[in-house]
Structure formats: structure tokens, C-alpha cells
Design a protein around this motif. Structure first.
Motif, PDB file in Angstrom:
ATOM      1  N   ARG A   1      -9.676 -12.734   1.325  1.00 34.82           N
ATOM      2  CA  ARG A   1      -8.813 -12.309   0.212  1.00 34.82           C
ATOM      3  C   ARG A   1      -7.840 -13.393  -0.225  1.00 34.82           C
TER       4      ARG A   1
ATOM      5  N   THR B   1     -10.336  -5.783  -6.774  1.00 35.15           N
ATOM      6  CA  THR B   1     -10.585  -5.605  -5.338  1.00 35.15           C
ATOM      7  C   THR B   1     -11.748  -6.499  -4.924  1.00 35.15           C
ATOM      8  N   ILE B   2     -11.650  -7.028  -3.725  1.00 30.81           N
ATOM      9  CA  ILE B   2     -12.785  -7.795  -3.205  1.00 30.81           C
ATOM     10  C   ILE B   2     -13.945  -6.862  -2.849  1.00 30.81           C
ATOM     11  N   ASP B   3     -13.666  -5.540  -2.786  1.00 30.14           N
ATOM     12  CA  ASP B   3     -14.706  -4.596  -2.338  1.00 30.14           C
ATOM     13  C   ASP B   3     -15.698  -4.226  -3.450  1.00 30.14           C
TER      14      ASP B   3
ATOM     15  N   MET C   1     -15.720  -8.054   5.104  1.00 31.38           N
ATOM     16  CA  MET C   1     -14.882  -6.956   4.581  1.00 31.38           C
ATOM     17  C   MET C   1     -15.632  -6.163   3.515  1.00 31.38           C
ATOM     18  N   GLY C   2     -14.955  -5.182   2.947  1.00 31.41           N
ATOM     19  CA  GLY C   2     -15.597  -4.377   1.907  1.00 31.41           C
ATOM     20  C   GLY C   2     -15.270  -2.905   2.000  1.00 31.41           C
ATOM     21  N   ASN C   3     -14.459  -2.559   3.018  1.00 32.43           N
ATOM     22  CA  ASN C   3     -14.082  -1.168   3.255  1.00 32.43           C
ATOM     23  C   ASN C   3     -15.346  -0.322   3.461  1.00 32.43           C
TER      24      ASN C   3
ATOM     25  N   ARG D   1       0.872  -1.181   0.000  1.00 33.19           N
ATOM     26  CA  ARG D   1       0.000   0.000   0.000  1.00 33.19           C
ATOM     27  C   ARG D   1       0.909   1.231   0.000  1.00 33.19           C
TER      28      ARG D   1
ATOM     29  N   HIS E   1      -8.957 -11.579   6.628  1.00 32.73           N
ATOM     30  CA  HIS E   1      -8.229 -11.716   5.362  1.00 32.73           C
ATOM     31  C   HIS E   1      -8.415 -13.062   4.673  1.00 32.73           C
TER      32      HIS E   1
ATOM     33  N   GLU F   1     -18.012  -4.391   7.461  1.00 32.27           N
ATOM     34  CA  GLU F   1     -17.057  -3.770   8.395  1.00 32.27           C
ATOM     35  C   GLU F   1     -17.250  -2.257   8.462  1.00 32.27           C
TER      36      GLU F   1
HETATM   37  O1  F6P Z   1      -9.629  -3.284  -0.005  1.00 30.73           O
HETATM   38  C1  F6P Z   1      -9.583  -4.609   0.354  1.00 30.73           C
HETATM   39  C2  F6P Z   1      -9.639  -4.763   1.854  1.00 30.73           C
HETATM   40  O2  F6P Z   1      -9.566  -6.151   2.161  1.00 30.73           O
HETATM   41  C3  F6P Z   1     -10.854  -4.148   2.520  1.00 30.73           C
HETATM   42  O3  F6P Z   1     -12.011  -4.922   2.381  1.00 30.73           O
HETATM   43  C4  F6P Z   1     -10.362  -4.011   3.936  1.00 30.73           C
HETATM   44  O4  F6P Z   1     -11.019  -2.944   4.574  1.00 30.73           O
HETATM   45  C5  F6P Z   1      -8.904  -3.695   3.757  1.00 30.73           C
HETATM   46  O5  F6P Z   1      -8.546  -4.138   2.461  1.00 30.73           O
HETATM   47  C6  F6P Z   1      -7.985  -4.336   4.745  1.00 30.73           C
HETATM   48  O6  F6P Z   1      -6.717  -3.813   4.546  1.00 30.73           O
HETATM   49  P1  F6P Z   1      -5.357  -4.459   5.024  1.00 30.73           P
HETATM   50  O7  F6P Z   1      -5.074  -5.648   4.167  1.00 30.73           O
HETATM   51  O8  F6P Z   1      -4.357  -3.381   4.832  1.00 30.73           O
HETATM   52  O9  F6P Z   1      -5.560  -4.861   6.459  1.00 30.73           O
END
Ligand code: F6P
Length: 357
Positions: A284, A134-136, A178-180, A74, A281, A231
Motif C-alpha cells: 500500500r 483500494t488496493i483490493d 493482501m486483498g481482504n 478506520r 503494507h 490473505e
Molecule cells: O483494504 C486494504 C487492506 O490493505 C486489505 O488488503 C487488508 O486486509 C487491510 O487493508 C489491512 O488493514 P490495516 O491497514 O488496518 O492493517
């Protein structure tokens, strides 16, 4: 025609990244004289000059592989133009390294942040093509991103497995998905998993309304309840607050994630035995679903077709059943929440699913 193509994967990973990389590479090798440079860990590698000339064989056997063979990181867009303690001008470094690699174009696989930086580089004169992962599923201009459907499958399996144990114990299970800031993953997995309550960031909830559903079920023969909670979900009270105010409020009230809070509130209000489940995670990880393998491959091949035509400053997208491309400048930074009038919300309501509003 000879083309030197740089590829990077940036931001949170997701299943399907390798399938997309393979799609770009295989189509490029088939269609024209391609040389591919793999850049390590997203924009970090582009800034710091970490890359390798890829061999054709490196793209073999990766279709089903989760994660990314290139690594990812990131590298927040908001810091791209900020010169920090290391005194590195990141934008200049990326442009210099693009030149050093003698690239004809750069393919960036990523989410919203990645697209914003891709657009910045495009405005700076580089030839850039984006691929939306993205999974979001929160990237504007595409019906779906790759990674999303695999995550829906995983979250659905979590809900399915929770269902049986919830029924055995007559418990209220609160699953944090998840999903931001977007509710796509929760809405799809909630519907697929037969959740009783679905809480989305786009539809602020009232805990008393959620409690009513859980209480009614607790008194019925089906004493258990399944809640799929995004979330990013928030109460009606929190939705009225500014972001900073909400964060402060949550800190003061000892916020330990939305699922934990809702489980505790329901225990207090209804007196049910509630548990929070946070798959995190896992959503993902692992191999991409068949759907995502196909979508990622289609996106990758479309990118190679664009490279052949020399068409840049765009990102690939799905529109209905067609693979298209949008201008980076028109989609970068534009959010894509679940629309209030999204048909699936009505479908869910008509099935008796509560959104807690
Ligand atoms: O954008 C993908 C995502 O998995 C979101 O759903 C989640 O909020 C975020 O990334 C988690 O981020 P990290 O992997 O930095 O903990």
C-alpha cells in the motif's frame, strides 16, 4: 457559481489518493469559484470537527506522493449509529459539522466501508460524491479502483524477487498477498509474476491438490515452487464453516496467517523446504503507478464535473474505457469478489497454473 467542497480520505490508504484529491481540486479551481476544506483523518475529522481551509498551493506537487495529505482513519460503518461511552451522536455530529463548514458538498475517497457511510450521509440529506480507492479492487460497479494497479506492480515485484532466491535454493515460497476477502490482487500479481499456484478466497483449496503440484515440481528439474496466496484464502473445509466457526477453528489450530500455515503443511506433506513471505503494507506504500495517477486524476476531475452540475448521491467509477458514476444507494455495501467465470481464471488454468481445487 461558488461551491464550498469538503474532502476527506477514509479507511486504509493506498497510492493515488493525493492524485485524486489534486484532480478534484485543480479541476474545481479551473471550472468554477471553488473553496476547498480538507477534513482530517476521514470521518473522524468530520465527527470531531477537525478541518482546514485549503490553499490552492497545497494541491501542488502531490501527484506522485503516496499516502494522503489529509490523513485517514478506520471509522467502522457498523458503529456510526451506535452511541458509545463518549455519548457522541456521530451522524448528528457529521451533519452539524457539514453545516458549520457551510459545505455545498462532501467528496469522500474510500473503500467499501467509506461508501456505506457516504450513502448514509446522502440518505441524511447531505450532498455526497464518492471516489473508489483500494488496493483490493473490491468495490462493486467499477472495473478498477485506484491503488489496485500500483499494488499489483508491487506484489509482482515481490514475486519476481522471490523467484530468483527460490530457484537458487530449490525452495517452495509461499507469498501472502493482501486483498481482504477478494482475490483480485493475488490473481493479477500471481499471473504477472508467473506463480505456479494461486490461491483465492473465491476458490477454496485442498492442500493435497496444492501438495501434488509442489511435489511434482520438486521432483522435476525446476525444483522450486512459487505460491501466490490471498490473505483471505481458505481451505474447502473452512469454506463450509460459518465465519465465527472458522475463526474459532483457526484459533484452536494455532493459525498464524495463511502463508505460514500452508508453508508448514507443505513441509509436513511433501517434505520440501518452504518459506512464508508476507510483504504486508509495502503493497500500500509509496508512489502511485502511471496507471493509477491517470485513473485517480480522471476520477477526481469527474467529481468536479458532477459538482459543477450539482449531481450528488453518486460514486465515480470506471466502465470499460469510460468514467461514469453510479448511485451510492445501488453500490454501497455490495461485495465484488472475483467471479467464478472470470476469463482470467481460465487463462491461468490453461497456462497450467493450479488454484488448488
Ligand atoms: O483494504 C486494504 C487492506 O490493505 C486489505 O488488503 C487488508 O486486509 C487491510 O487493508 C489491512 O488493514 P490495516 O491497514 O488496518 O492493517
Amino acid at each position: 457559481m461558488k461551491r464550498r467542497i469538503g474532502i476527506l480520505t477514509s479507511g486504509g490508504d493506498c497510492p493515488g489518493l493525493n492524485a485524486a484529491i489534486r484532480g478534484v481540486a485543480r479541476a474545481a479551481y479551473e471550472m468554477f469559484d471553488a473553496e476547498i476544506i480538507g477534513i482530517s483523518d476521514g470521518y473522524r475529522g468530520l465527527i470531531e470537527g477537525e478541518w482546514q481551509e485549503m490553499k490552492r498551493s497545497q494541491f501542488s506537487g502531490i501527484l506522485t506522493l503516496g499516502g494522503t495529505i489529509l490523513g485517514t482513519a478506520r471509522t467502522p460503518f457498523r458503529n456510526m449509529r451506535v452511541i458509545g461511552d463518549d455519548n457522541v451522536d456521530k451522524v448528528k455530529a457529521m451533519k452539524d459539522n457539514y453545516e458549520k463548514m457551510k459545505l455545498d458538498c462532501l467528496v469522500t475517497l474510500g473503500g467499501n466501508g467509506t461508501h456505506k457511510t457516504a450513502n448514509l450521509l446522502s440518505e441524511e440529506g447531505l450532498n455526497v460524491i464518492g471516489l473508489p480507492k483500494t488496493i483490493d479492487n473490491d468495490i462493486f460497479g467499477t472495473d478498477f479502483t485506484f491503488g489496485f494497479h500500483t499494488a499489483v506492480d508491487i506484489a509482482t515485484e515481490v514475486i519476481d524477487r522471490i523467484h530468483t532466491t527460490a530457484a537458487s535454493h530449490g525452495r517452495c515460497m509461499v507469498i501472502e498477498v493482501m486483498g481482504n476477502k477478494a482475490g483480485w490482487l493475488t490473481l493479477y500479481s500471481g499471473l504477472a509474476g508467473g506463480a505456479d499456484v494461486v490461491l483465492l478466497p473465491e476458490i477454496p483449496y485442498d492442500i493435497k491438490e496444492v501438495a501434488k503440484v509442489v511435489e511434482a515440481r520438486a521432483k522435476s528439474k525446476k525444483a522450486f515452487s512459487i505460491l501466490a496466496v490471498a490473505e483471505g484464502a481458505m481451505s474447502k473445509k473452512e469454506a463450509k464453516m460459518k465465519k465465527k466457526e472458522r475463526e474459532a477453528f483457526r484459533q484452536e489450530t494455532g493459525f498464524n496467517g495463511i502463508a505460514n500455515r500452508i508453508a508448514k503443511e507443505l513441509t509436513d506433506i511433501v517434505g520440501v523446504e518452504a518459506r512464508a513471505v508476507i510483504p504486508g503494507h509495502i503493497q500500500r506504500g509509496g508512489s502511485p503507478s502511471a496507471y493509477d495517477r491517470v485513473l485517480a486524476t480522471q476520477f477526481g476531475v469527474h467529481a468536479a464535473q458532477l459538482i459543477e452540475k450539482g449531481e450528488y448521491g453518486v460514486t465515480v467509477a470506471l466502465s470499460g474505457n469510460n468514467i461514469i458514476h453510479n448511485k451510492l444507494s445501488e453500490i454501497a455495501g455490495v461485495p465484488k469478489p472475483v467471479p467464478q467465470d472470470f476469463q482470467m481464471i481460465d487463462v491461468a488454468r490453461d497456462m497450467g497454473i493450479s488454484f488448488g481445487d
